[in-house]
Write a protein that holds these residues in place. Structure first.
Motif, PDB file in Angstrom:
ATOM      1  N   VAL A 160       0.841  -1.200   0.000  1.00  0.00           N
ATOM      2  CA  VAL A 160       0.000   0.000   0.000  1.00  0.00           C
ATOM      3  C   VAL A 160       0.874   1.247   0.000  1.00  0.00           C
ATOM      4  N   LEU A 161       1.888   1.258   0.834  1.00  0.00           N
ATOM      5  CA  LEU A 161       2.806   2.396   0.896  1.00  0.00           C
ATOM      6  C   LEU A 161       3.461   2.640  -0.458  1.00  0.00           C
ATOM      7  N   SER A 162       3.865   1.568  -1.119  1.00  0.00           N
ATOM      8  CA  SER A 162       4.553   1.711  -2.412  1.00  0.00           C
ATOM      9  C   SER A 162       3.653   2.320  -3.481  1.00  0.00           C
ATOM     10  N   THR A 163       2.355   2.030  -3.425  1.00  0.00           N
ATOM     11  CA  THR A 163       1.452   2.594  -4.435  1.00  0.00           C
ATOM     12  C   THR A 163       1.371   4.110  -4.316  1.00  0.00           C
ATOM     13  N   PHE A 164       1.505   4.644  -3.095  1.00  0.00           N
ATOM     14  CA  PHE A 164       1.451   6.091  -2.908  1.00  0.00           C
ATOM     15  C   PHE A 164       2.667   6.772  -3.531  1.00  0.00           C
ATOM     16  N   ILE A 165       3.733   6.021  -3.711  1.00  0.00           N
ATOM     17  CA  ILE A 165       4.931   6.574  -4.333  1.00  0.00           C
ATOM     18  C   ILE A 165       4.842   6.488  -5.855  1.00  0.00           C
ATOM     19  N   TYR A 166       4.579   5.297  -6.349  1.00  0.00           N
ATOM     20  CA  TYR A 166       4.794   5.048  -7.780  1.00  0.00           C
ATOM     21  C   TYR A 166       3.589   5.328  -8.665  1.00  0.00           C
ATOM     22  N   ILE A 188       3.669   8.948  -9.833  1.00  0.00           N
ATOM     23  CA  ILE A 188       4.765   9.123 -10.784  1.00  0.00           C
ATOM     24  C   ILE A 188       4.391   8.536 -12.138  1.00  0.00           C
ATOM     25  N   ARG A 189       3.754   7.381 -12.142  1.00  0.00           N
ATOM     26  CA  ARG A 189       3.329   6.762 -13.402  1.00  0.00           C
ATOM     27  C   ARG A 189       2.234   7.573 -14.078  1.00  0.00           C
ATOM     28  N   TRP A 222       1.447  17.785 -17.096  1.00  0.00           N
ATOM     29  CA  TRP A 222       1.701  18.941 -17.971  1.00  0.00           C
ATOM     30  C   TRP A 222       3.202  19.113 -18.201  1.00  0.00           C
ATOM     31  N   ARG A 223       3.990  18.537 -17.307  1.00  0.00           N
ATOM     32  CA  ARG A 223       5.433  18.356 -17.507  1.00  0.00           C
ATOM     33  C   ARG A 223       5.826  17.092 -16.781  1.00  0.00           C
ATOM     34  N   LEU A 224       6.963  16.533 -17.097  1.00  0.00           N
ATOM     35  CA  LEU A 224       7.437  15.343 -16.407  1.00  0.00           C
ATOM     36  C   LEU A 224       8.064  15.733 -15.077  1.00  0.00           C
ATOM     37  N   MET A 225       7.862  14.906 -14.064  1.00  0.00           N
ATOM     38  CA  MET A 225       8.536  15.125 -12.793  1.00  0.00           C
ATOM     39  C   MET A 225      10.046  15.042 -12.985  1.00  0.00           C
ATOM     40  N   CYS A 226      10.747  15.904 -12.282  1.00  0.00           N
ATOM     41  CA  CYS A 226      12.204  15.815 -12.304  1.00  0.00           C
ATOM     42  C   CYS A 226      12.666  14.752 -11.306  1.00  0.00           C
ATOM     43  N   GLU A 227      13.950  14.440 -11.331  1.00  0.00           N
ATOM     44  CA  GLU A 227      14.490  13.399 -10.456  1.00  0.00           C
ATOM     45  C   GLU A 227      14.309  13.758  -8.983  1.00  0.00           C
ATOM     46  N   ASN A 228      14.471  15.039  -8.653  1.00  0.00           N
ATOM     47  CA  ASN A 228      14.293  15.463  -7.261  1.00  0.00           C
ATOM     48  C   ASN A 228      12.876  15.182  -6.770  1.00  0.00           C
ATOM     49  N   GLU A 229      11.888  15.367  -7.635  1.00  0.00           N
ATOM     50  CA  GLU A 229      10.501  15.137  -7.246  1.00  0.00           C
ATOM     51  C   GLU A 229      10.234  13.653  -7.020  1.00  0.00           C
ATOM     52  N   LYS A 230      10.768  12.816  -7.897  1.00  0.00           N
ATOM     53  CA  LYS A 230      10.576  11.376  -7.741  1.00  0.00           C
ATOM     54  C   LYS A 230      11.235  10.875  -6.457  1.00  0.00           C
TER      55      LYS A 230
END
Length: 282
Positions: free
Chosen positions: A115-121, A124-125, A132-140
């Motif tokens: 469940v925790l992992s779904t809140f992360i990925y 992002i997916r 409207w723009r892709l997340m940068c590495e810092n955001e991920k």
């Protein structure tokens, strides 16, 4: 000229590990508020594809008898933590309430991890498809560090140490545990009907297949839902992508609609964190 990328410029100057809450505050509050909310709804739907999770949820009766309250309670607790931070008084109160609810039930640590992992990925997916723009590495990375810290405060064990390891856990767990069950279907139908209930009654019939377009084939099979027509899936995907392109030309909001204390359907006159959650005696 208004700088649409002012928040991104700030985020790129922050440390994703040390400043993860500040970055997540900007992501959910200003950069991708609508997308984040939709993605988290899909994330929760994914967790209902795990029979052990849906069995427990079905047993409590909350999803069947009080789905709107269950949705609002979860949304409020998460918003409190994200808005104020987990070190704030309100954030700590929300975390303590969430922990007290979970302690009433026997929940396997591996389910907690998933469940925790779904809140992360999932956000992002979603962003990779419709942002409207892709997340940068810092955001991920900040998203990973933020939710990992939340998991530690929830006493979840064996949280992977890296973004890549946790993503692999997420994918492997789904591959091993996604399968149909009657409990999945009951929780899935209740949640689907909740989403549809927010719209006028006459839209109920067309909204059902539209809802299914946001679920992938493995989710549809785990719920026992019919697969929507391919052309409908393509149409919805194209609309969401066009929406993302259009948003590039709008200024960044000066005030976050995500964090405004809107009245909820369950609590039109406000709420107390201490009174959230199911009315179940421990």
């Amino acid at each position: 000229m208004i700088n649409r990328y002012k928040n991104l410029q700030l985020i790129q100057q922050l440390d994703p590990e040390k400043d993860h809450w500040q970055i997540c505050y900007l992501i959910l509050g200003y950069e991708f508020p609508w997308d984040s909310l939709r993605a988290l709804e899909v994330a929760l739907m994914r967790t209902y594809c795990i029979p052990s999770i849906s069995k427990l949820l079905n047993k409590t009766g909350e999803f069947i008898h009080r789905p709107q309250k269950r949705y609002d309670d979860t949304s409020i607790m998460l918003t409190e933590i994200i808005k104020w931070g987990y070190e704030s008084e309100r954030g700590q109160e929300a975390l303590q309430k969430m922990n007290s609810i979970h302690r009433r039930f026997q929940i396997d640590n591996t389910d907690f991890l998933y469940v925790l992992s779904t809140f992360i990925y999932e956000p992002i997916r979603w962003n990779q498809r419709f942002g409207w723009r892709l997340m940068c590495e810092n955001e991920k990375l900040a998203t990973f560090y933020f939710w990992r810290q939340i998991g530690q405060l929830m006493d979840i064990e064996n949280i992977p140490d890296t973004y890549q390891e946790f993503e692999r856990y997420n994918l492997d767990y789904e591959k091993a545990n996604f399968r149909y069950s009657d409990d999945n279907r009951k929780i899935g139908e209740s949640t689907r009907d909740l989403f549809i209930s927010w719209f006028p009654k006459w839209l109920e019939k067309p909204l059902k297949p539209l809802t299914y377009t946001l679920l992938d084939a493995t989710m549809l099979d785990a719920f026992g839902f019919e697969h929507p027509a391919p052309f409908l899936c393509r149409t919805v995907e194209k609309i969401l992508k066009i929406r993302g392109r259009i948003l590039q030309f709008f200024p960044a909001p000066n005030q976050s609609d995500f964090f405004i204390d809107h009245p909820t359907r369950t609590y039109p006159h406000g709420y107390e964190i201490a009174k959230l959650g199911p009315d179940i005696k421990s």
